[in-house]
Design a protein around this motif. Structure first.
Motif, PDB file in Angstrom:
ATOM      1  N   HIS A  54      11.419   0.860  12.020  1.00  0.00           N
ATOM      2  CA  HIS A  54      10.081   0.027  12.365  1.00  0.00           C
ATOM      3  C   HIS A  54       9.222  -0.207  11.264  1.00  0.00           C
ATOM      4  CE1 HIS A  54      10.624   2.315  16.261  1.00  0.00           C
ATOM      5  NE2 HIS A  54      10.265   1.085  16.724  1.00  0.00           N
ATOM      6  N   LEU A  55      10.168  -1.122  10.406  1.00  0.00           N
ATOM      7  CA  LEU A  55       9.570  -1.462   8.907  1.00  0.00           C
ATOM      8  C   LEU A  55       8.816  -2.844   9.260  1.00  0.00           C
ATOM      9  CD1 LEU A  55      12.775  -1.018   6.854  1.00  0.00           C
ATOM     10  CD2 LEU A  55      10.663   0.102   6.582  1.00  0.00           C
ATOM     11  N   PRO A  56       7.779  -2.955   8.476  1.00  0.00           N
ATOM     12  CA  PRO A  56       7.373  -4.452   8.760  1.00  0.00           C
ATOM     13  C   PRO A  56       8.306  -5.447   8.237  1.00  0.00           C
ATOM     14  CG  PRO A  56       6.306  -3.244   6.853  1.00  0.00           C
ATOM     15  CD  PRO A  56       7.222  -2.250   7.599  1.00  0.00           C
ATOM     16  N   LEU A  57       8.573  -6.530   9.008  1.00  0.00           N
ATOM     17  CA  LEU A  57       9.546  -7.478   8.697  1.00  0.00           C
ATOM     18  C   LEU A  57       9.014  -8.445   7.577  1.00  0.00           C
ATOM     19  CD1 LEU A  57      12.078  -9.365   9.701  1.00  0.00           C
ATOM     20  CD2 LEU A  57      10.246 -10.591  11.236  1.00  0.00           C
ATOM     21  N   HIS A  58       8.045  -8.588   7.307  1.00  0.00           N
ATOM     22  CA  HIS A  58       7.278  -9.180   6.399  1.00  0.00           C
ATOM     23  C   HIS A  58       5.864  -8.528   5.593  1.00  0.00           C
ATOM     24  CE1 HIS A  58       5.841 -13.740   5.083  1.00  0.00           C
ATOM     25  NE2 HIS A  58       5.866 -12.842   3.861  1.00  0.00           N
ATOM     26  N   ILE A  59       6.033  -8.227   4.449  1.00  0.00           N
ATOM     27  CA  ILE A  59       4.875  -7.641   3.804  1.00  0.00           C
ATOM     28  C   ILE A  59       4.288  -8.895   2.830  1.00  0.00           C
ATOM     29  CG2 ILE A  59       4.241  -5.900   2.211  1.00  0.00           C
ATOM     30  CD1 ILE A  59       6.347  -4.137   3.008  1.00  0.00           C
ATOM     31  N   ALA A  60       3.168  -8.940   2.733  1.00  0.00           N
ATOM     32  CA  ALA A  60       2.272  -9.939   1.855  1.00  0.00           C
ATOM     33  C   ALA A  60       1.551  -9.052   0.870  1.00  0.00           C
ATOM     34  CB  ALA A  60       1.717 -11.029   2.499  1.00  0.00           C
ATOM     35  N   ILE A  61       1.200  -9.438  -0.250  1.00  0.00           N
ATOM     36  CA  ILE A  61       0.538  -8.858  -1.366  1.00  0.00           C
ATOM     37  C   ILE A  61      -0.304  -9.383  -2.062  1.00  0.00           C
ATOM     38  CG2 ILE A  61       0.515  -6.917  -2.892  1.00  0.00           C
ATOM     39  CD1 ILE A  61       3.269  -5.848  -2.102  1.00  0.00           C
ATOM     40  N   ILE A  62      -1.761  -9.216  -2.157  1.00  0.00           N
ATOM     41  CA  ILE A  62      -2.692  -9.762  -3.078  1.00  0.00           C
ATOM     42  C   ILE A  62      -2.497  -8.790  -4.240  1.00  0.00           C
ATOM     43  CG2 ILE A  62      -4.909 -10.487  -3.526  1.00  0.00           C
ATOM     44  CD1 ILE A  62      -5.396 -11.098  -0.338  1.00  0.00           C
ATOM     45  N   MET A  63      -1.977  -9.403  -5.344  1.00  0.00           N
ATOM     46  CA  MET A  63      -1.874  -8.619  -6.363  1.00  0.00           C
ATOM     47  C   MET A  63      -2.908  -8.427  -7.204  1.00  0.00           C
ATOM     48  SD  MET A  63       2.233  -9.546  -7.141  1.00  0.00           S
ATOM     49  CE  MET A  63       1.844 -11.157  -7.888  1.00  0.00           C
ATOM     50  N   ASP A  64      -4.082  -7.724  -7.114  1.00  0.00           N
ATOM     51  CA  ASP A  64      -5.173  -8.044  -7.756  1.00  0.00           C
ATOM     52  C   ASP A  64      -5.700  -6.790  -8.741  1.00  0.00           C
ATOM     53  OD1 ASP A  64      -7.586  -9.318  -8.404  1.00  0.00           O
ATOM     54  OD2 ASP A  64      -8.583  -8.540  -6.609  1.00  0.00           O
ATOM     55  N   GLY A  65      -6.356  -7.039 -10.030  1.00  0.00           N
ATOM     56  CA  GLY A  65      -6.949  -5.972 -10.764  1.00  0.00           C
ATOM     57  C   GLY A  65      -6.142  -5.976 -12.135  1.00  0.00           C
ATOM     58  N   ASN A  66      -5.378  -6.846 -12.275  1.00  0.00           N
ATOM     59  CA  ASN A  66      -4.667  -6.973 -13.648  1.00  0.00           C
ATOM     60  C   ASN A  66      -5.845  -7.140 -14.641  1.00  0.00           C
ATOM     61  OD1 ASN A  66      -2.343  -7.140 -12.198  1.00  0.00           O
ATOM     62  ND2 ASN A  66      -2.077  -9.273 -13.028  1.00  0.00           N
ATOM     63  N   GLY A  67      -6.650  -7.768 -14.440  1.00  0.00           N
ATOM     64  CA  GLY A  67      -7.626  -8.261 -15.791  1.00  0.00           C
ATOM     65  C   GLY A  67      -8.489  -7.054 -15.808  1.00  0.00           C
ATOM     66  N   ARG A  68      -9.128  -6.298 -14.986  1.00  0.00           N
ATOM     67  CA  ARG A  68      -9.938  -5.092 -15.027  1.00  0.00           C
ATOM     68  C   ARG A  68      -9.158  -3.845 -15.753  1.00  0.00           C
ATOM     69  NH1 ARG A  68     -11.938  -4.848  -9.072  1.00  0.00           N
ATOM     70  NH2 ARG A  68     -10.256  -6.699  -8.991  1.00  0.00           N
ATOM     71  N   TRP A  69      -8.025  -3.981 -15.118  1.00  0.00           N
ATOM     72  CA  TRP A  69      -7.170  -2.871 -15.776  1.00  0.00           C
ATOM     73  C   TRP A  69      -6.988  -2.794 -17.321  1.00  0.00           C
ATOM     74  CZ3 TRP A  69      -2.440  -2.608 -18.462  1.00  0.00           C
ATOM     75  CH2 TRP A  69      -1.558  -1.357 -18.193  1.00  0.00           C
ATOM     76  N   ALA A  70      -6.769  -3.927 -17.759  1.00  0.00           N
ATOM     77  CA  ALA A  70      -6.473  -4.074 -19.062  1.00  0.00           C
ATOM     78  C   ALA A  70      -7.990  -3.787 -19.929  1.00  0.00           C
ATOM     79  CB  ALA A  70      -5.968  -5.425 -19.391  1.00  0.00           C
ATOM     80  N   GLN A  71      -8.930  -4.482 -19.209  1.00  0.00           N
ATOM     81  CA  GLN A  71     -10.397  -4.431 -19.789  1.00  0.00           C
ATOM     82  C   GLN A  71     -10.867  -2.848 -19.873  1.00  0.00           C
ATOM     83  OE1 GLN A  71     -11.946  -7.558 -17.490  1.00  0.00           O
ATOM     84  NE2 GLN A  71     -12.115  -8.834 -19.113  1.00  0.00           N
ATOM     85  N   GLU A  72     -10.578  -2.185 -18.799  1.00  0.00           N
ATOM     86  CA  GLU A  72     -10.861  -0.693 -18.774  1.00  0.00           C
ATOM     87  C   GLU A  72     -10.111   0.015 -20.027  1.00  0.00           C
ATOM     88  OE1 GLU A  72     -11.413  -0.962 -13.948  1.00  0.00           O
ATOM     89  OE2 GLU A  72      -9.840   0.208 -14.860  1.00  0.00           O
ATOM     90  N   LYS A  73      -9.260  -0.671 -20.493  1.00  0.00           N
ATOM     91  CA  LYS A  73      -8.400  -0.027 -21.583  1.00  0.00           C
ATOM     92  C   LYS A  73      -8.613  -0.706 -22.981  1.00  0.00           C
ATOM     93  CE  LYS A  73      -4.165   1.674 -19.199  1.00  0.00           C
ATOM     94  NZ  LYS A  73      -4.939   1.944 -18.073  1.00  0.00           N
ATOM     95  N   GLY A  74      -9.675  -1.536 -23.017  1.00  0.00           N
ATOM     96  CA  GLY A  74     -10.011  -2.215 -23.991  1.00  0.00           C
ATOM     97  C   GLY A  74      -9.234  -3.188 -24.546  1.00  0.00           C
TER      98      GLY A  74
END
Ligand code: IPE
Ligand code: IPE
Ligand code: MG
Length: 254
Positions: free
Chosen positions: A11-31
């Protein structure tokens, strides 16, 4: 026990869609600079594409760059374009090794020449693969896609190829950039934002939505498994009652 062992492979989803968000904040949080986050985000893409291929997921759509993202500061846009184009070019070998077919949805005319050429070549070189179809939404937005569809439908009506009373849901589907793919059954958005941001507005009509606070650069296979497990616990009713769905699934298994 890994979450992987708990997944029902039938019962796997046939199609998965992803909004790949948060790259900028991830980096900024690390300076760090936002672009550092995008580089790390590519690493997550590798893990998740591999995870989906291993599981036997048929379609994976990744939202990599929206038409609205063109309005970001120029160095970020240029850096992102170079990163995306270089990554796609470099990954062709791995895509072929893993039987993955690359597809693109989006306004390719807005892409710089070098990016366009590399992407078109990668699509061509992977077109005979029959495993996972990896769809990159690049310079994509749903409103752009819908306007394009309406323009083409209007032109076809004018040419006499199509008559207005023939237009059905299937006709509209045929004119969308996603016409070759089934609708996503599971949509994941990372980084704690609860919105669609102009992504597959028509196609997500009955998708199960899954939101996680994990920033995209931290997203790994175990997070993907968690989302799939969550999906498998839901009852998808498509407008019917819960009792109807239970009855249908009881007769399905007999
Ligand atoms: C997602 O990360 C990648 C793109 C939109 C290109 P962001 O760059 O949006 O990162 P945040 O949301 O600002 O943290
Ligand atoms: C959506 O993320 C687009 C991609 C992930 C490519 P954004 O970061 O651009 O979305 P908003 O601006 O927060 O809605
Ligand atoms: Mg964002």
């Amino acid at each position: 026990m890994s979450q992987l062992d708990k997944i029902d492979k039938d019962h796997l989803p046939l199609h998965i869609a992803i909004i790949m968000d948060g790259n900028g904040r991830w980096a900024q949080e690390k300076g760090e600079d936002r672009l550092f986050g995008h580089y790390q985000g590519v690493e997550s893409v590798r893990h998740i594409v591999e995870g989906c291929a291993e599981l036997g997921i048929k379609y994976l759509t990744l939202y990599a760059f929206s038409t609205e993202n063109w309005d970001r500061p120029e160095p970020e846009v240029t850096g992102l374009m170079e990163l995306l184009a270089d990554t796609i070019r470099q990954e062709v070998g791995t895509l072929n090794k893993n039987n993955i077919k690359l597809q693109l949805i989006g306004n390719i005319e807005m892409l710089p020449g070098y990016a366009r050429a590399g992407i078109e070549e990668a699509i061509e070189l992977t077109k005979n693969n029959s495993g996972l179809t990896l769809i990159i939404a690049l310079s994509y937005s749903s409103r752009w896609e819908l306007v394009e569809a309406v323009k083409t439908i209007a032109a076809d009506v004018k040419e006499g190829i199509l008559s207005p009373d023939q237009i059905s849901q299937d006709t509209l589907r045929h004119y969308l950039a996603t016409s070759a793919f089934p609708d996503p059954e599971l949509m994941i958005r990372t980084s704690g934002e609860y919105r669609i941001s102009n992504f597959l507005l028509y196609q997500l009509a009955y998708a199960e939505l899954y939101f996680t606070d994990t920033r995209w650069p931290d997203f790994r296979k175990e997070h993907l498994y968690e989302a799939i497990l969550n999906f498998q616990q839901r009852q998808r009713r498509f407008g019917k009652t819960g009792e109807q769905i239970q009855r249908e699934s009881a007769t399905d298994t007999h």
